[in-house]
Design a protein around this motif. Structure first.
Motif, PDB file in Angstrom:
ATOM      1  N   LEU A 411       0.915  -1.315   0.011  1.00 17.01           N
ATOM      2  CA  LEU A 411      -0.051   0.085  -0.020  1.00 17.01           C
ATOM      3  C   LEU A 411       0.863   1.300  -0.064  1.00 17.01           C
ATOM      4  CD1 LEU A 411      -2.864  -0.779   2.500  1.00 17.01           C
ATOM      5  CD2 LEU A 411      -3.070  -0.631  -0.188  1.00 17.01           C
ATOM      6  N   LYS A 412       1.750   1.103   0.869  1.00 18.68           N
ATOM      7  CA  LYS A 412       2.661   2.417   0.923  1.00 18.68           C
ATOM      8  C   LYS A 412       3.305   2.644  -0.386  1.00 18.68           C
ATOM      9  CE  LYS A 412       3.460   1.721   5.825  1.00 18.68           C
ATOM     10  NZ  LYS A 412       4.782   1.410   6.738  1.00 18.68           N
ATOM     11  N   LYS A 413       3.895   1.483  -0.973  1.00 15.08           N
ATOM     12  CA  LYS A 413       4.705   1.557  -2.089  1.00 15.08           C
ATOM     13  C   LYS A 413       3.917   2.309  -3.252  1.00 15.08           C
ATOM     14  CE  LYS A 413       6.798  -1.199  -5.887  1.00 15.08           C
ATOM     15  NZ  LYS A 413       7.228  -2.758  -6.167  1.00 15.08           N
ATOM     16  N   ASN A 414       2.569   1.728  -3.356  1.00 12.98           N
ATOM     17  CA  ASN A 414       1.582   2.230  -4.379  1.00 12.98           C
ATOM     18  C   ASN A 414       1.101   3.874  -4.041  1.00 12.98           C
ATOM     19  OD1 ASN A 414       1.654  -0.329  -5.373  1.00 12.98           O
ATOM     20  ND2 ASN A 414      -0.372  -0.865  -4.618  1.00 12.98           N
ATOM     21  N   LEU A 415       1.208   3.951  -2.878  1.00 12.03           N
ATOM     22  CA  LEU A 415       0.804   5.348  -2.565  1.00 12.03           C
ATOM     23  C   LEU A 415       1.779   6.403  -3.156  1.00 12.03           C
ATOM     24  CD1 LEU A 415      -0.534   5.397   1.208  1.00 12.03           C
ATOM     25  CD2 LEU A 415      -1.680   6.371  -0.941  1.00 12.03           C
ATOM     26  N   LYS A 416       3.152   6.065  -2.846  1.00 11.86           N
ATOM     27  CA  LYS A 416       4.170   6.823  -3.342  1.00 11.86           C
ATOM     28  C   LYS A 416       4.281   6.878  -5.051  1.00 11.86           C
ATOM     29  CE  LYS A 416       9.325   7.109  -2.786  1.00 11.86           C
ATOM     30  NZ  LYS A 416      10.415   6.617  -2.185  1.00 11.86           N
ATOM     31  N   ALA A 417       4.205   5.661  -5.377  1.00 10.46           N
ATOM     32  CA  ALA A 417       4.160   5.576  -6.915  1.00 10.46           C
ATOM     33  C   ALA A 417       2.786   6.605  -7.625  1.00 10.46           C
ATOM     34  CB  ALA A 417       3.993   4.158  -7.447  1.00 10.46           C
ATOM     35  N   LEU A 418       1.992   6.672  -6.961  1.00  8.29           N
ATOM     36  CA  LEU A 418       0.759   7.475  -7.585  1.00  8.29           C
ATOM     37  C   LEU A 418       0.693   8.844  -7.233  1.00  8.29           C
ATOM     38  CD1 LEU A 418      -2.085   4.641  -7.331  1.00  8.29           C
ATOM     39  CD2 LEU A 418      -0.953   5.484  -9.433  1.00  8.29           C
ATOM     40  N   LYS A 419       1.300   9.310  -6.144  1.00  4.72           N
ATOM     41  CA  LYS A 419       1.252  10.520  -5.341  1.00  4.72           C
ATOM     42  C   LYS A 419       1.389  11.664  -6.486  1.00  4.72           C
ATOM     43  CE  LYS A 419       2.668  13.188  -1.562  1.00  4.72           C
ATOM     44  NZ  LYS A 419       3.642  13.339  -0.374  1.00  4.72           N
ATOM     45  N   ASN A 425      -2.924  15.733 -11.587  1.00  5.49           N
ATOM     46  CA  ASN A 425      -4.173  15.725 -12.210  1.00  5.49           C
ATOM     47  C   ASN A 425      -5.327  16.126 -11.311  1.00  5.49           C
ATOM     48  OD1 ASN A 425      -3.607  14.733 -15.090  1.00  5.49           O
ATOM     49  ND2 ASN A 425      -2.128  13.579 -13.613  1.00  5.49           N
ATOM     50  N   ASP A 426      -4.960  16.295 -10.095  1.00  7.89           N
ATOM     51  CA  ASP A 426      -6.044  16.478  -9.151  1.00  7.89           C
ATOM     52  C   ASP A 426      -7.209  15.329  -9.018  1.00  7.89           C
ATOM     53  OD1 ASP A 426      -7.376  18.283  -7.075  1.00  7.89           O
ATOM     54  OD2 ASP A 426      -8.836  19.351  -8.406  1.00  7.89           O
ATOM     55  N   ILE A 427      -6.406  14.155  -8.741  1.00 10.85           N
ATOM     56  CA  ILE A 427      -7.477  13.119  -8.598  1.00 10.85           C
ATOM     57  C   ILE A 427      -7.749  12.912  -7.229  1.00 10.85           C
ATOM     58  CG2 ILE A 427      -7.574  10.631  -9.189  1.00 10.85           C
ATOM     59  CD1 ILE A 427      -7.235  12.185 -11.659  1.00 10.85           C
ATOM     60  N   GLU A 428      -9.252  12.537  -7.012  1.00 10.01           N
ATOM     61  CA  GLU A 428      -9.765  12.552  -5.610  1.00 10.01           C
ATOM     62  C   GLU A 428      -9.978  11.074  -5.623  1.00 10.01           C
ATOM     63  OE1 GLU A 428     -11.887  16.377  -4.047  1.00 10.01           O
ATOM     64  OE2 GLU A 428     -13.101  14.729  -4.843  1.00 10.01           O
ATOM     65  N   ILE A 694      -6.383   3.846 -20.142  1.00  5.99           N
ATOM     66  CA  ILE A 694      -5.844   3.258 -18.800  1.00  5.99           C
ATOM     67  C   ILE A 694      -5.079   3.928 -17.982  1.00  5.99           C
ATOM     68  CG2 ILE A 694      -4.893   0.991 -17.674  1.00  5.99           C
ATOM     69  CD1 ILE A 694      -7.643   0.370 -19.208  1.00  5.99           C
ATOM     70  N   ASP A 695      -5.329   4.705 -17.099  1.00  2.00           N
ATOM     71  CA  ASP A 695      -4.669   5.455 -16.066  1.00  2.00           C
ATOM     72  C   ASP A 695      -3.787   4.570 -15.419  1.00  2.00           C
ATOM     73  OD1 ASP A 695      -5.127   8.012 -16.710  1.00  2.00           O
ATOM     74  OD2 ASP A 695      -6.763   8.507 -15.078  1.00  2.00           O
ATOM     75  N   PRO A 696      -2.663   5.657 -14.697  1.00  2.00           N
ATOM     76  CA  PRO A 696      -1.614   4.790 -13.889  1.00  2.00           C
ATOM     77  C   PRO A 696      -2.135   3.829 -12.754  1.00  2.00           C
ATOM     78  CG  PRO A 696      -0.968   6.961 -14.347  1.00  2.00           C
ATOM     79  CD  PRO A 696      -2.247   6.845 -14.739  1.00  2.00           C
ATOM     80  N   ASP A 697      -3.293   4.196 -12.294  1.00  2.00           N
ATOM     81  CA  ASP A 697      -3.786   3.335 -11.065  1.00  2.00           C
ATOM     82  C   ASP A 697      -4.517   2.157 -11.516  1.00  2.00           C
ATOM     83  OD1 ASP A 697      -5.903   4.785 -12.313  1.00  2.00           O
ATOM     84  OD2 ASP A 697      -7.206   5.028 -10.762  1.00  2.00           O
ATOM     85  N   PHE A 698      -4.792   1.882 -12.963  1.00  8.27           N
ATOM     86  CA  PHE A 698      -4.920   0.516 -13.453  1.00  8.27           C
ATOM     87  C   PHE A 698      -3.881  -0.264 -14.483  1.00  8.27           C
ATOM     88  CE2 PHE A 698      -9.175   2.313 -12.008  1.00  8.27           C
ATOM     89  CZ  PHE A 698      -9.696   1.249 -11.637  1.00  8.27           C
ATOM     90  N   LYS A 699      -2.842   0.352 -14.298  1.00  8.50           N
ATOM     91  CA  LYS A 699      -1.824  -0.027 -15.394  1.00  8.50           C
ATOM     92  C   LYS A 699      -1.473  -1.735 -14.641  1.00  8.50           C
ATOM     93  CE  LYS A 699      -0.641   3.343 -18.053  1.00  8.50           C
ATOM     94  NZ  LYS A 699      -1.012   3.076 -19.432  1.00  8.50           N
ATOM     95  N   ARG A 700      -1.470  -1.765 -13.466  1.00  7.69           N
ATOM     96  CA  ARG A 700      -1.185  -3.274 -13.140  1.00  7.69           C
ATOM     97  C   ARG A 700      -2.237  -4.370 -13.466  1.00  7.69           C
ATOM     98  NH1 ARG A 700      -0.985   0.264  -8.993  1.00  7.69           N
ATOM     99  NH2 ARG A 700      -3.086  -0.724  -7.904  1.00  7.69           N
ATOM    100  N   ASN A 701      -3.510  -3.587 -13.993  1.00  8.20           N
ATOM    101  CA  ASN A 701      -4.333  -4.627 -14.442  1.00  8.20           C
ATOM    102  C   ASN A 701      -5.037  -4.133 -15.835  1.00  8.20           C
ATOM    103  OD1 ASN A 701      -6.496  -6.475 -14.814  1.00  8.20           O
ATOM    104  ND2 ASN A 701      -7.833  -5.734 -13.222  1.00  8.20           N
ATOM    105  N   SER A 702      -4.279  -4.225 -16.878  1.00 13.39           N
ATOM    106  CA  SER A 702      -4.608  -3.487 -18.149  1.00 13.39           C
ATOM    107  C   SER A 702      -5.757  -4.176 -18.780  1.00 13.39           C
ATOM    108  CB  SER A 702      -3.365  -3.743 -18.982  1.00 13.39           C
ATOM    109  OG  SER A 702      -3.075  -4.936 -19.352  1.00 13.39           O
ATOM    110  N   LYS A 703      -6.005  -5.385 -18.333  1.00 14.37           N
ATOM    111  CA  LYS A 703      -7.469  -5.729 -19.115  1.00 14.37           C
ATOM    112  C   LYS A 703      -8.484  -5.431 -18.163  1.00 14.37           C
ATOM    113  CE  LYS A 703      -4.890  -9.996 -20.728  1.00 14.37           C
ATOM    114  NZ  LYS A 703      -4.920 -11.442 -20.814  1.00 14.37           N
ATOM    115  N   ILE A 704      -8.587  -4.515 -17.637  1.00 17.39           N
ATOM    116  CA  ILE A 704      -9.630  -3.954 -16.787  1.00 17.39           C
ATOM    117  C   ILE A 704     -10.979  -3.631 -17.706  1.00 17.39           C
ATOM    118  CG2 ILE A 704      -8.697  -1.453 -16.614  1.00 17.39           C
ATOM    119  CD1 ILE A 704     -10.907  -3.430 -13.793  1.00 17.39           C
ATOM    120  N   HIS A 705     -10.658  -3.077 -18.787  1.00 15.94           N
ATOM    121  CA  HIS A 705     -11.686  -2.792 -19.866  1.00 15.94           C
ATOM    122  C   HIS A 705     -11.054  -2.924 -21.290  1.00 15.94           C
ATOM    123  CE1 HIS A 705     -10.886   1.458 -19.004  1.00 15.94           C
ATOM    124  NE2 HIS A 705     -10.700   1.482 -20.424  1.00 15.94           N
TER     125      HIS A 705
END
Length: 713
Positions: A411-419, A425-428, A694-705
């Motif tokens: 979780l900490k690693k992903n938080l840092k990568a997406l920060k 992009n002002d993503i909430e 596919i935005d960065p938060d879904f790159k780990r699962n590129s088959k999401i759509h």
């Protein structure tokens, strides 16, 4: 006279105290009840007033028994004409076994034969067998080669009070409910906390037993018959006096009762049953019932302490996956938030579930609910001042197990990568974690200052208990790592949906709040539905629609909550048309558009099966169409079953009839194995734009759509 009172396992010490309080002498607890001494009036009193006993037995004989012949002779040693008329009726209950008596039916038959033969030899008459309403009910029990032969003074089990003619699928027995209340120190607790609340009251057993205890109503007062009433030595004058005294106490208790009782249940049918049961118990005026789920649970009275006591569902012995965790978690959240100063009691056949309640138990007691080893947890909910003071104390870093620490680190690693991306992009609202570690198969989504956790349903081969433990880790780690209050972590289980499941409410909290995305204001709800009202993976698609919609007529098919229509409106669309078959989601969609100032005739909402609606349209009147159909749907509201892989060609062709020549159809879906049929759609210009959506938060699962732009050539 010596007597024996039986009770369910786990109630023995309570029964001993109860009998002692009744004035019984030589009281001795055993594994299945308690022995006691007293006169016949005491035995009658126990039958009428015991809230815990199943039966009151009068021992008649005790003898060593190994064979059927010895059993027959031992039973025959009792003079049965002292206990019944020759023309009377009897029934026999037999338990235990020896090497030669290895079937309870055979043992009962031998006991019956001995009694009948003796009476027939003495009188020439033969008593009859009546299993339902006998004059005399005999209990025979063999343990370690020793027979105990008794007369059952109670008849039907004493837990059957007579007020409950209907119940739910798994009701508490009345004497177990009474034991739970006694462990809660009820009704003594009424002096300082004169309120009882059961948020999952079912057929009302806990509330009714609590009200009867508080109003001094004898639990046996409504029974039609007791076993001793057909007994030859029955003394009706003693029994009449005891009943009259009980009636006086009942009338006085009801008149003086100041305790208030509240019950809730999400099933209106169960509430109807509870009301009927309360009426038969004579306590309907004391109990207030209303339809409500645990998610809607609030304190029934202001500024007054009480007892919250409930028996939530607990499924099979090891639970039903983690689904029930949500219920227990919501129960705990409501208690912590709204019940300061109360006592709480949770009775469950799955004690592990209480670990997610988030409260430290003062005490716990083992009790048996039929064959299920169960546990009663008692809690004190401290005043809000004390809670605040505790929160203000310096916090210490949480200690996690080794595997839980792995999850925390990810979780900490992903938080840092997406920060950086999130800030630029002002993503909430974004996805932080998506089953990155196999042991923690959950999706973690951030919605402003709330966290939405979805547990993917584990395969049948996965140990449910281990999956349960992993989910507990998730619930512990997230608040610590993300620095959010535990109540702002909402947990759901993600299952494959069929039919109208995606449209069905999972809860009824009605807790909406607003988020923003690319200057669009959107309502989300993390509690009430499987989905939240905003598909996070389609964020880039919505942004694209916003950028290209200036001056265009926009059509949103399978619009859900119409977030894409909001983006089109904010992007300057001339008109928007949103189509969906769910009235619930269309209402949500209207509020989304209105929130952004789009509530005039230029923004239409159509409730319809999209395929049916498309077939009726002929005119190409849209410049921009967005279509994101479900993978599969067999909703009753649809005329046919929708399968996106099978039906996408027809859907696209129908939608393209409504697209102007220079327009574009954006077609998307979330079926992981989707293959677009380019051959059957060769008449169109098709471009696969999935990677760019596919935005960065879904790159780990590129088959999401998958997503396509489709134009006229």
């Amino acid at each position: 006279m010596k007597f024996f009172a039986t009770c369910p396992k786990g109630l023995e010490t309570l029964l001993l105290d109860e009998l002692t309080g009744f004035g019984a002498e030589s009281v001795k607890s055993t594994a299945t009840g308690a022995e006691f001494s007293g006169d016949l009036a005491l035995a009658y009193f126990v039958c009428l007033w015991s809230r815990l006993a199943n039966r009151v037995l009068l021992p008649l004989a005790e003898a060593p028994v190994e064979t059927a012949e010895q059993l027959y002779d031992a039973v025959k040693s009792v003079d049965w004409l002292d206990h019944m008329e020759a023309s009377g009726s009897l029934s026999v209950a037999f338990t235990g076994r020896t090497e030669s008596i290895n079937h309870t039916h055979f043992g009962a038959l031998k006991v019956k034969d001995a009694i009948v033969d003796q009476i027939r030899e003495k009188t020439g008459e033969r008593p009859s067998v009546d299993r339902d309403n006998p004059d005399l009910k005999i209990h025979a029990h063999i343990y370690r080669g020793r027979l105990n032969l008794s007369l059952d003074l109670s008849g039907e089990s004493l837990h059957r009070r007579g007020y409950r003619t209907q119940a739910g699928a798994a009701p508490l027995k009345e004497n177990l409910a009474a034991a739970i209340l006694m462990r809660c120190q009820w009704p003594q607790l009424a002096d300082e906390r004169p309120v009882v609340f059961d948020p999952m009251c079912g057929s009302g057993t806990l509330l009714i037993e609590a009200a009867m205890m508080s109003a001094d109503i004898a639990p046996g007062i409504y029974r039609e018959r007791f076993g001793f009433e057909g007994w030859k030595q029955h003394q009706p004058d003693i029994w009449s006096r005891l009943k009259e005294e009980a009636e006086v106490r009942r009338a006085k208790g009801l008149e003086q009762s100041s305790v208030r009782f509240f019950g809730g249940d999400q099933d209106p049918r169960m509430l109807s049953i509870a009301r009927s049961n309360a009426e038969r118990a004579g306590v309907e005026a004391l109990i207030e019932l209303k339809q409500a789920s645990v998610e809607q649970m609030t304190c029934p009275v202001a500024d007054q302490g009480g007892l919250m006591v409930t028996n939530p569902p607990y499924g099979e012995r090891l639970g039903e996956g983690s689904e029930l965790m949500f219920l227990y978690r919501q129960l705990g959240d409501a208690l912590k938030q709204d019940f300061a100063g109360w006592k709480a009691a949770i009775f469950t056949g799955n004690p592990d579930l209480c670990q997610v309640v988030g409260l430290k138990a003062d005490k716990s007691y083992r009790l048996n609910n039929g064959p299920i080893d169960s546990r009663l947890f008692l809690y004190t909910l401290y005043e809000k001042a004390a809670v605040t003071e505790t929160h203000e104390q310096p916090s210490t870093p949480a200690e996690f197990s080794e595997t839980a620490q792995m999850f925390a680190n990810r979780l900490k690693k992903n938080l840092k990568a997406l920060k950086k991306w999130q800030k630029q992009n002002d993503i909430e609202c974004y996805r932080l974690y998506d089953a990155d570690i196999p042991e923690y198969s959950v999706a973690v989504d951030i919605y402003k200052d709330w966290v939405h956790v979805q547990e993917y349903a584990a395969p049948a081969s996965i140990d449910k208990v281990k999956a349960f433990e992993r989910l507990k880790d998730v619930l512990a780690v997230i608040p610590s790592v993300l620095e959010v209050e535990p109540r702002k972590v909402v947990l759901k289980q993600r299952k494959r949906q069929s039919g109208s499941d995606q449209y069905e409410k999972q809860a009824s909290v009605g807790r909406f709040f607003e988020v923003t995305e690319h200057n669009c204001r959107l309502r989300v709800n993390l509690h009430d539905y499987l989905d939240t009202g905003l598909f996070l993976d389609h964020r880039p698609v919505r942004q694209k629609i916003q950028k290209i919609s200036q001056g265009k007529d926009f059509l949103n098919l399978f619009c859900y909550t119409a977030s894409a229509s909001v983006h089109a409106g904010v992007g300057g669309a001339k008109t928007t048309t949103s189509v969906d078959m769910s009235a619930t989601y269309l209402q949500w969609a209207m509020k989304n558009l209105a929130l952004n100032g789009f509530n005039d005739k230029h923004h239409r909402f159509i409730q319809s099966d999209c395929i049916v609606w498309l077939k009726k349209q002929r005119k190409p009147e849209f410049d921009l169409i967005f279509m994101d159909p479900p993978t599969f749907s067999n909703s009753k509201r649809m005329q046919d079953v929708l399968d996106v892989q099978r039906d996408h060609v027809e859907l696209i062709r129908l939608a393209m009839r409504l697209l102007r020549k220079d327009g574009v159809l954006i077609f998307s879906n979330n079926y992981r194995k989707f293959k677009l049929d380019y051959d059957l759609l060769s008449g169109f210009d098709i471009k696969d734009i999935s990677t760019s959506t596919i935005d960065p938060d879904f790159k780990r699962n590129s088959k999401i759509h998958t997503c396509f732009e489709i134009r006229w050539p």
